[in-house]
Design a protein around this motif. Structure first.
Motif, PDB file in Angstrom:
ATOM      1  N   ASP A  23      46.998 -12.672  13.576  1.00 48.55           N
ATOM      2  CA  ASP A  23      45.546 -12.493  13.583  1.00 48.55           C
ATOM      3  C   ASP A  23      44.839 -13.695  12.962  1.00 48.55           C
ATOM      4  OD1 ASP A  23      45.701 -12.236  10.819  1.00 48.55           O
ATOM      5  OD2 ASP A  23      45.402 -10.066  10.812  1.00 48.55           O
ATOM      6  N   ASP A  24      43.521 -13.622  12.906  1.00 48.64           N
ATOM      7  CA  ASP A  24      42.729 -14.748  12.433  1.00 48.64           C
ATOM      8  C   ASP A  24      42.984 -15.072  10.963  1.00 48.64           C
ATOM      9  OD1 ASP A  24      41.599 -14.961  14.926  1.00 48.64           O
ATOM     10  OD2 ASP A  24      39.772 -13.865  14.407  1.00 48.64           O
ATOM     11  N   ALA A  25      43.487 -14.105  10.197  1.00 46.23           N
ATOM     12  CA  ALA A  25      43.791 -14.334   8.786  1.00 46.23           C
ATOM     13  C   ALA A  25      45.209 -14.853   8.580  1.00 46.23           C
ATOM     14  CB  ALA A  25      43.593 -13.044   7.988  1.00 46.23           C
ATOM     15  N   GLY A  26      45.970 -15.018   9.683  1.00 50.86           N
ATOM     16  CA  GLY A  26      47.326 -15.524   9.568  1.00 50.86           C
ATOM     17  C   GLY A  26      48.381 -14.464   9.360  1.00 50.86           C
ATOM     18  N   ASN A  27      48.010 -13.183   9.470  1.00 53.93           N
ATOM     19  CA  ASN A  27      48.987 -12.101   9.342  1.00 53.93           C
ATOM     20  C   ASN A  27      49.850 -12.005  10.592  1.00 53.93           C
ATOM     21  OD1 ASN A  27      48.025 -10.949   6.791  1.00 53.93           O
ATOM     22  ND2 ASN A  27      46.203 -10.374   7.962  1.00 53.93           N
ATOM     23  N   THR A  28      51.149 -11.794  10.378  1.00 54.38           N
ATOM     24  CA  THR A  28      52.079 -11.558  11.479  1.00 54.38           C
ATOM     25  C   THR A  28      52.230 -10.050  11.649  1.00 54.38           C
ATOM     26  OG1 THR A  28      53.262 -13.590  10.945  1.00 54.38           O
ATOM     27  CG2 THR A  28      54.392 -12.004  12.361  1.00 54.38           C
ATOM     28  N   LEU A  29      51.908  -9.534  12.839  1.00 56.79           N
ATOM     29  CA  LEU A  29      51.855  -8.103  13.073  1.00 56.79           C
ATOM     30  C   LEU A  29      52.715  -7.710  14.263  1.00 56.79           C
ATOM     31  CD1 LEU A  29      47.984  -7.826  12.714  1.00 56.79           C
ATOM     32  CD2 LEU A  29      49.655  -7.040  11.038  1.00 56.79           C
ATOM     33  N   ALA A  30      53.492  -6.656  14.082  1.00 52.11           N
ATOM     34  CA  ALA A  30      54.308  -6.110  15.166  1.00 52.11           C
ATOM     35  C   ALA A  30      54.393  -4.605  14.983  1.00 52.11           C
ATOM     36  CB  ALA A  30      55.698  -6.724  15.172  1.00 52.11           C
ATOM     37  N   SER A  31      54.343  -3.863  16.082  1.00 56.66           N
ATOM     38  CA  SER A  31      54.401  -2.405  16.005  1.00 56.66           C
ATOM     39  C   SER A  31      55.349  -1.853  17.058  1.00 56.66           C
ATOM     40  CB  SER A  31      53.006  -1.787  16.193  1.00 56.66           C
ATOM     41  OG  SER A  31      52.163  -2.097  15.116  1.00 56.66           O
ATOM     42  N   LYS A  32      55.902  -0.679  16.764  1.00 57.50           N
ATOM     43  CA  LYS A  32      56.791   0.040  17.674  1.00 57.50           C
ATOM     44  C   LYS A  32      56.385   1.501  17.691  1.00 57.50           C
ATOM     45  CE  LYS A  32      61.205  -0.631  17.014  1.00 57.50           C
ATOM     46  NZ  LYS A  32      62.504  -0.742  16.309  1.00 57.50           N
ATOM     47  N   GLY A  33      56.690   2.184  18.802  1.00 59.05           N
ATOM     48  CA  GLY A  33      56.457   3.613  18.867  1.00 59.05           C
ATOM     49  C   GLY A  33      55.166   3.963  19.561  1.00 59.05           C
ATOM     50  N   SER A  34      54.629   5.121  19.235  1.00 63.35           N
ATOM     51  CA  SER A  34      53.429   5.621  19.901  1.00 63.35           C
ATOM     52  C   SER A  34      52.191   4.844  19.468  1.00 63.35           C
ATOM     53  CB  SER A  34      53.230   7.100  19.572  1.00 63.35           C
ATOM     54  OG  SER A  34      54.268   7.879  20.121  1.00 63.35           O
ATOM     55  N   PRO A  35      51.165   4.808  20.326  1.00 60.31           N
ATOM     56  CA  PRO A  35      49.893   4.194  19.921  1.00 60.31           C
ATOM     57  C   PRO A  35      49.337   4.886  18.686  1.00 60.31           C
ATOM     58  CG  PRO A  35      49.933   4.637  22.280  1.00 60.31           C
ATOM     59  CD  PRO A  35      51.142   5.311  21.708  1.00 60.31           C
ATOM     60  N   SER A  36      48.560   4.162  17.918  1.00 66.45           N
ATOM     61  CA  SER A  36      48.081   4.685  16.645  1.00 66.45           C
ATOM     62  C   SER A  36      47.274   5.970  16.810  1.00 66.45           C
ATOM     63  CB  SER A  36      47.245   3.630  15.919  1.00 66.45           C
ATOM     64  OG  SER A  36      46.198   3.175  16.746  1.00 66.45           O
ATOM     65  N   GLU A  37      46.535   6.096  17.923  1.00 63.78           N
ATOM     66  CA  GLU A  37      45.711   7.282  18.103  1.00 63.78           C
ATOM     67  C   GLU A  37      46.530   8.517  18.483  1.00 63.78           C
ATOM     68  OE1 GLU A  37      45.521   4.835  21.949  1.00 63.78           O
ATOM     69  OE2 GLU A  37      45.489   4.493  19.778  1.00 63.78           O
ATOM     70  N   ASP A  38      47.771   8.316  18.913  1.00 64.36           N
ATOM     71  CA  ASP A  38      48.598   9.442  19.352  1.00 64.36           C
ATOM     72  C   ASP A  38      49.801   9.705  18.459  1.00 64.36           C
ATOM     73  OD1 ASP A  38      46.971   9.747  21.627  1.00 64.36           O
ATOM     74  OD2 ASP A  38      48.137   8.251  22.738  1.00 64.36           O
ATOM     75  N   CYS A  39      50.070   8.836  17.514  1.00 58.61           N
ATOM     76  CA  CYS A  39      51.337   8.940  16.776  1.00 58.61           C
ATOM     77  C   CYS A  39      51.317  10.111  15.797  1.00 58.61           C
ATOM     78  CB  CYS A  39      51.629   7.638  16.031  1.00 58.61           C
ATOM     79  SG  CYS A  39      50.489   7.258  14.688  1.00 58.61           S
ATOM     80  N   THR A  40      52.497  10.630  15.536  1.00 57.64           N
ATOM     81  CA  THR A  40      52.636  11.739  14.593  1.00 57.64           C
ATOM     82  C   THR A  40      52.585  11.256  13.151  1.00 57.64           C
ATOM     83  OG1 THR A  40      55.049  11.500  14.751  1.00 57.64           O
ATOM     84  CG2 THR A  40      53.991  13.127  16.191  1.00 57.64           C
ATOM     85  N   ARG A  41      52.975  10.022  12.910  1.00 56.88           N
ATOM     86  CA  ARG A  41      52.937   9.423  11.566  1.00 56.88           C
ATOM     87  C   ARG A  41      53.008   7.923  11.713  1.00 56.88           C
ATOM     88  NH1 ARG A  41      56.958  11.572   7.013  1.00 56.88           N
ATOM     89  NH2 ARG A  41      55.120  12.749   6.327  1.00 56.88           N
ATOM     90  N   HIS A  42      52.226   7.200  10.938  1.00 54.01           N
ATOM     91  CA  HIS A  42      52.215   5.743  10.994  1.00 54.01           C
ATOM     92  C   HIS A  42      52.749   5.192   9.675  1.00 54.01           C
ATOM     93  CE1 HIS A  42      49.705   1.808  11.761  1.00 54.01           C
ATOM     94  NE2 HIS A  42      51.016   1.619  11.813  1.00 54.01           N
ATOM     95  N   VAL A  43      53.904   4.523   9.741  1.00 56.01           N
ATOM     96  CA  VAL A  43      54.525   3.928   8.560  1.00 56.01           C
ATOM     97  C   VAL A  43      54.394   2.415   8.646  1.00 56.01           C
ATOM     98  CG1 VAL A  43      56.606   3.748   7.156  1.00 56.01           C
ATOM     99  CG2 VAL A  43      56.177   5.838   8.479  1.00 56.01           C
TER     100      VAL A  43
END
Length: 369
Positions: free
Chosen positions: A46-66
């Motif tokens: 992102d614009d702040a230089g953070n490295t981001l990666a996600s797996k699993g369900s989309p955030s709006e549908d997931c049962t839990r976000h870790v």
């Protein structure tokens, strides 16, 4: 369970060779991105230089976000890589490339199913936390990688810094009563500093807050009553104190203590990001119990305790947040993290990876219940 084709030790030994002191994290970030992309993981920076990666369900549908978080920047100077049997030495080996290797291994190994697992790796943790301050992840649980000796750390003190300015009026030192001595007012101020927390309750996990005078500056000439004096203080806070709450309370206490003719102003050090405030997670929370048990099963102590340094974990609270990883801030011989002798045990890196993998597997499954 381990990530197929990924060895956290191999990653670590390559990472420690990369100089990522100060703001120069481009090479280390590229290495991290290439590592993820080579395993078919979609990565964004992102614009702040953070490295981001996600797996699993989309955030709006997931049962839990870790969310798994740590940082890739290190303090200067760079200390070259060395390996001596089970020990890797060099800058970043424990703070925090060892924890990063363990978190990365777990991220790659765990199938989150209907849950969501996010890896968020920040730059600038050692200076202003501009990366972490820009994150907007909406996680349910957070694990922050730092050297904890495989203990699960549920709380940490915050750190604030500010400058107290005292204003008097200059006069000839031969006639001191004709002026207002700003330096002399420090006598009352230092009494306030010593007694500021005398009647405040200690936190059950973190103990008492501390307030320490660190830098003083005052006076312009040796034969003149000083008109100005400035004192810098370091505050290590405990919940529920906030930076603004401390600022106003300390200024008021000083105003009451010094002579009325002395001007008083206290300002927190200007910075582009929020201060790292204190945080505390319930030691009996599912996240704590699950990771502690997994750490013990992996061969660690799996103790539950506070973390002794300020950490970006404070940006994720009040969501349940813990600090965990291989390595130590200090040992019986002295400082380890930020020191020339920085090191980490490779056995503990593997243990941390195993513990995180097992704990995350359980936590994402529980989220589906």
């Amino acid at each position: 369970m381990t990530a197929a084709g990924f060895d956290p030790v191999d990653f670590l030994t390559s990472a420690v060779r990369i100089d990522s002191t100060d703001e120069d994290v481009a090479e280390m970030r590229s290495f991290l991105v290439e590592t993820l992309e080579s395993r078919d993981v979609k990565v964004t920076v992102d614009d702040a230089g953070n490295t981001l990666a996600s797996k699993g369900s989309p955030s709006e549908d997931c049962t839990r976000h870790v969310v798994l978080n740590t940082h890739i920047d290190t303090v200067p100077p760079h200390v070259p890589f060395e390996r001596d049997g089970d020990v890797v030495r060099g800058r970043g080996s424990c703070d925090a490339k060892g924890p990063l290797a363990a978190l990365l291994s777990a991220f790659l190994a765990v199938d989150p199913g209907d849950a969501r697992l996010t890896l968020a790796v920040t730059p600038d943790e050692e200076v202003l936390s501009t990366g972490a301050a820009a994150l907007d992840l909406d996680g349910d649980l957070y694990v922050v990688g730092e050297p904890t000796d495989l203990d699960v750390c549920t709380a940490a003190k915050g750190r604030f810094q500010g400058t107290l300015s005292l204003a008097g009026s200059a006069a000839h030192a031969a006639e001191p009563d004709s002026g207002v001595n700003a330096v002399a007012a420090l006598e009352s101020v230092l009494k306030v500093v010593r007694e500021f927390d005398a009647h405040r309750e200690a936190h059950p996990e973190l103990g008492s807050a501390t307030l320490t005078p660190t830098v003083v500056d005052g006076g312009a000439a040796t034969n003149q009553v000083p008109a100005e004096c400035a004192l810098v203080v370091d505050r290590r806070s405990v919940p529920p104190e906030t930076a603004e709450g401390f600022r106003s309370a300390f200024e008021a206490a000083v105003r009451e203590a010094v002579p009325a003719e002395v001007g008083v102003a206290f300002a927190l050090t200007d910075r582009p990001t929020p201060f790292l405030e204190a945080f505390a997670t319930d030691p009996d929370h599912e996240l704590v119990r699950t990771l502690s048990a997994a750490a013990r099963d992996a061969g660690g102590r799996g103790g539950v305790r506070p973390f002794t340094a300020a950490t970006e974990a404070s940006y994720f609270a009040p969501a349940p947040t813990v600090v965990f990883g291989p390595g130590v801030l200090a040992d019986d011989e002295g400082a380890v993290a930020h020191a020339d002798r920085e090191y980490v045990s490779l056995r503990d890196v593997r243990r941390a990876a195993e513990a995180l993998t097992d704990a995350l597997s359980s936590l994402v499954a529980e989220g589906e219940d």
